[in-house]
Design a protein around this motif. Structure first.
Motif, PDB file in Angstrom:
ATOM      1  N   ARG A 197       0.829  -1.198   0.000  1.00  0.00           N
ATOM      2  CA  ARG A 197       0.000   0.000   0.000  1.00  0.00           C
ATOM      3  C   ARG A 197       0.860   1.242   0.000  1.00  0.00           C
ATOM      4  NH1 ARG A 197      -5.604  -0.107   3.049  1.00  0.00           N
ATOM      5  NH2 ARG A 197      -5.368   1.960   2.140  1.00  0.00           N
TER       6      ARG A 197
ATOM      7  N   ASP B  86       2.071   1.650  -3.514  1.00  0.00           N
ATOM      8  CA  ASP B  86       0.994   2.105  -4.385  1.00  0.00           C
ATOM      9  C   ASP B  86       0.692   3.573  -4.158  1.00  0.00           C
ATOM     10  OD1 ASP B  86       0.821  -0.412  -5.410  1.00  0.00           O
ATOM     11  OD2 ASP B  86      -0.962  -0.995  -4.256  1.00  0.00           O
TER      12      ASP B  86
ATOM     13  N   SER C 267       0.952   6.625  -6.835  1.00  0.00           N
ATOM     14  CA  SER C 267      -0.219   7.413  -7.198  1.00  0.00           C
ATOM     15  C   SER C 267       0.055   8.894  -7.073  1.00  0.00           C
ATOM     16  CB  SER C 267      -1.413   7.020  -6.321  1.00  0.00           C
ATOM     17  OG  SER C 267      -1.202   7.383  -4.977  1.00  0.00           O
TER      18      SER C 267
ATOM     19  N   THR D 171      -9.095   6.032 -13.816  1.00  0.00           N
ATOM     20  CA  THR D 171      -8.779   4.641 -14.135  1.00  0.00           C
ATOM     21  C   THR D 171      -7.899   4.011 -13.069  1.00  0.00           C
ATOM     22  OG1 THR D 171      -6.889   5.378 -15.458  1.00  0.00           O
ATOM     23  CG2 THR D 171      -8.988   5.053 -16.603  1.00  0.00           C
ATOM     24  N   THR D 172      -7.080   4.855 -12.413  1.00  0.00           N
ATOM     25  CA  THR D 172      -6.180   4.368 -11.376  1.00  0.00           C
ATOM     26  C   THR D 172      -5.692   5.540 -10.545  1.00  0.00           C
ATOM     27  OG1 THR D 172      -4.019   3.332 -10.946  1.00  0.00           O
ATOM     28  CG2 THR D 172      -4.265   4.548 -13.022  1.00  0.00           C
ATOM     29  N   LEU D 173      -5.335   5.282  -9.290  1.00  0.00           N
ATOM     30  CA  LEU D 173      -4.752   6.315  -8.444  1.00  0.00           C
ATOM     31  C   LEU D 173      -3.283   6.544  -8.772  1.00  0.00           C
ATOM     32  CD1 LEU D 173      -6.242   5.719  -4.870  1.00  0.00           C
ATOM     33  CD2 LEU D 173      -6.423   7.798  -6.244  1.00  0.00           C
ATOM     34  N   ASN D 174      -2.751   5.734  -9.676  1.00  0.00           N
ATOM     35  CA  ASN D 174      -1.338   5.855 -10.033  1.00  0.00           C
ATOM     36  C   ASN D 174      -1.068   6.863 -11.130  1.00  0.00           C
ATOM     37  OD1 ASN D 174      -0.613   3.958  -8.134  1.00  0.00           O
ATOM     38  ND2 ASN D 174      -0.704   2.244  -9.568  1.00  0.00           N
ATOM     39  N   ASP D 175      -2.050   7.671 -11.488  1.00  0.00           N
ATOM     40  CA  ASP D 175      -1.866   8.665 -12.543  1.00  0.00           C
ATOM     41  C   ASP D 175      -2.446   9.999 -12.077  1.00  0.00           C
ATOM     42  OD1 ASP D 175      -1.621  10.177 -14.798  1.00  0.00           O
ATOM     43  OD2 ASP D 175      -2.782   8.852 -16.100  1.00  0.00           O
TER      44      ASP D 175
ATOM     45  N   GLN E  97      -4.662  12.847 -13.886  1.00  0.00           N
ATOM     46  CA  GLN E  97      -6.120  12.799 -14.020  1.00  0.00           C
ATOM     47  C   GLN E  97      -6.799  13.885 -13.187  1.00  0.00           C
ATOM     48  OE1 GLN E  97      -7.472   8.277 -14.347  1.00  0.00           O
ATOM     49  NE2 GLN E  97      -5.792   8.511 -12.901  1.00  0.00           N
TER      50      GLN E  97
ATOM     51  N   TYR F 105      -5.196   7.921   0.923  1.00  0.00           N
ATOM     52  CA  TYR F 105      -4.368   8.313  -0.223  1.00  0.00           C
ATOM     53  C   TYR F 105      -3.058   8.955   0.208  1.00  0.00           C
ATOM     54  CZ  TYR F 105      -2.891  11.090  -4.257  1.00  0.00           C
ATOM     55  OH  TYR F 105      -2.161  11.670  -5.260  1.00  0.00           O
TER      56      TYR F 105
END
Length: 371
Positions: free
Chosen positions: A31, A34, A38, A162-166, A169, A342
């Motif tokens: 986590r 990740d 993000s 689409t994802t928290l890794n970008d 957005q 987050y």
């Protein structure tokens, strides 16, 4: 080769914040990884240019609106298991007394500065290719002239992701966004004189400090002040989670970045002094806006400190393994975008970093004085 592909190679991630995730589950390590991804992945970069502030007159420091912090000793860094790797090991620090601003520098404060000096912030100036390429690999091609416009990064709440890794957005590069136009050229700060000034780079903050006869706090000074006199406190108010009880700071409630419930009564940046001060009488040491410190950032800096360190000034240079060529300074305190699922940047020990020429809609500063 398409323009978008060229830009993907050329635009460095000049704004990088490392974030810590909630480690209370068994997959704590994953986590954390990740969460870091993000916060840092695909965020638009800033083309920077430094500014020489040596010609500005320095005023005599005025302690009005400041709090005196007596000399003391404390254990700096995380004592619990929620911190990022750069928050360990905890180590003893001894500090001289100092003065610190009760609040972040406000729009009204900054307007007096620009009115007196004619200073133009980083976000208001076109990027400088000669400065930019110093932070890029040798031989990197110059991007199109259309890229070189005065602009800054503005947060927008997406309808879906689409994802928290970008992070791209929810961050947009907006032409004409600056401290007087926080969301772009059609916005303004009318009626927001008591809001923290934002879209200020480290260079901008340093210029203001010099004019005011003050300086930026060291990381150690900032953390000592943020703790409010509470030993090993997790937050400026103590150890109660930000989501529990009464609202304690301007943070994100709900599902970031899709929904903010506004439980604390706010949905974005707010004026200073909307929440209770900490034990030293300091407001907004958590949430609302990130705050610049004077220290260079290195993730391993704490590992070099074993004995009691007196008035640490931080490492002598910057190093971020994710972007080794980009010099970065420390920012502290979290912002209105921080959420437990987050980014828990509102922890008093959380360490973030960003390039000196970067300004954003959620980054400000406060000043200190040694005498």
């Amino acid at each position: 080769m398409s323009r978008s592909f060229v830009l993907s190679l050329v635009l460095p991630l000049l704004f990088l914040f490392s974030c810590q995730s909630n480690p209370e589950k068994a997959d704590e390590v994953k986590r954390k990884q990740d969460s870091m991804a993000s916060c840092e992945k695909n965020l638009p970069g800033r083309f920077g240019a430094t500014r020489d502030t040596s010609t500005f007159s320095t005023n005599k420091v005025d302690h009005a609106g400041m709090v005196y912090i007596p000399a003391g000793e404390f254990n700096m860094g995380a004592a619990d298991q929620e911190g990022g790797e750069d928050e360990y090991p905890q180590h003893p620090v001894k500090l001289n007394s100092f003065w610190i601003d009760v609040t972040e520098v406000t729009n009204a404060d900054f307007k007096r500065f620009t009115g007196a000096t004619g200073y133009v912030t980083t976000a208001e100036r076109k990027p400088d290719w000669e400065e930019m390429k110093k932070q890029l690999p040798a031989g990197t091609p110059k991007p199109p002239d259309s890229v070189f416009v005065a602009a800054s990064l503005v947060f927008h709440q997406p309808k879906s992701i689409t994802t928290l890794n970008d992070a791209s957005q929810w961050w947009s590069w907006v032409k004409g966004a600056d401290w007087e136009h926080p969301q772009g050229p059609k916005s303004n700060i009318n009626g927001k004189e008591n809001y923290p000034v934002v879209h200020v780079s480290w260079d901008d903050a340093m210029a203001y400090c010099k004019w005011a006869g003050k300086r930026l706090p060291t990381e150690a000074e900032w953390e000592f002040a943020a703790r409010g006199g509470i030993k090993n406190a997790l937050y400026p108010w103590g150890n109660e989670a930000v989501e529990k009880g009464l609202s304690k700071a301007n943070t994100w409630q709900g599902n970031f970045p899709l929904k903010n419930t506004g439980k604390d009564g706010f949905y974005g940046l707010v004026a200073v002094k909307k929440f209770k001060p900490n034990g030293y009488g300091l407001y907004d040491m958590a949430g609302n806006v990130w705050e610049w410190c004077s220290d260079w950032y290195r993730p391993d800096y704490y590992q070099t400190l074993s004995r009691v360190t007196a008035n640490p000034q931080g490492p002598t240079d910057s190093y971020d393994p994710m972007e080794p060529t980009v010099p970065k300074k420390v920012v502290r305190g979290g912002s209105f975008m921080c959420n437990a699922s987050y980014c828990k940047g509102y922890r008093v020990t959380s360490r973030m970093k960003t390039s000196t020429d970067t300004g954003l809609e959620h980054t400000g500063f406060r000043c200190v004085s040694s005498n």
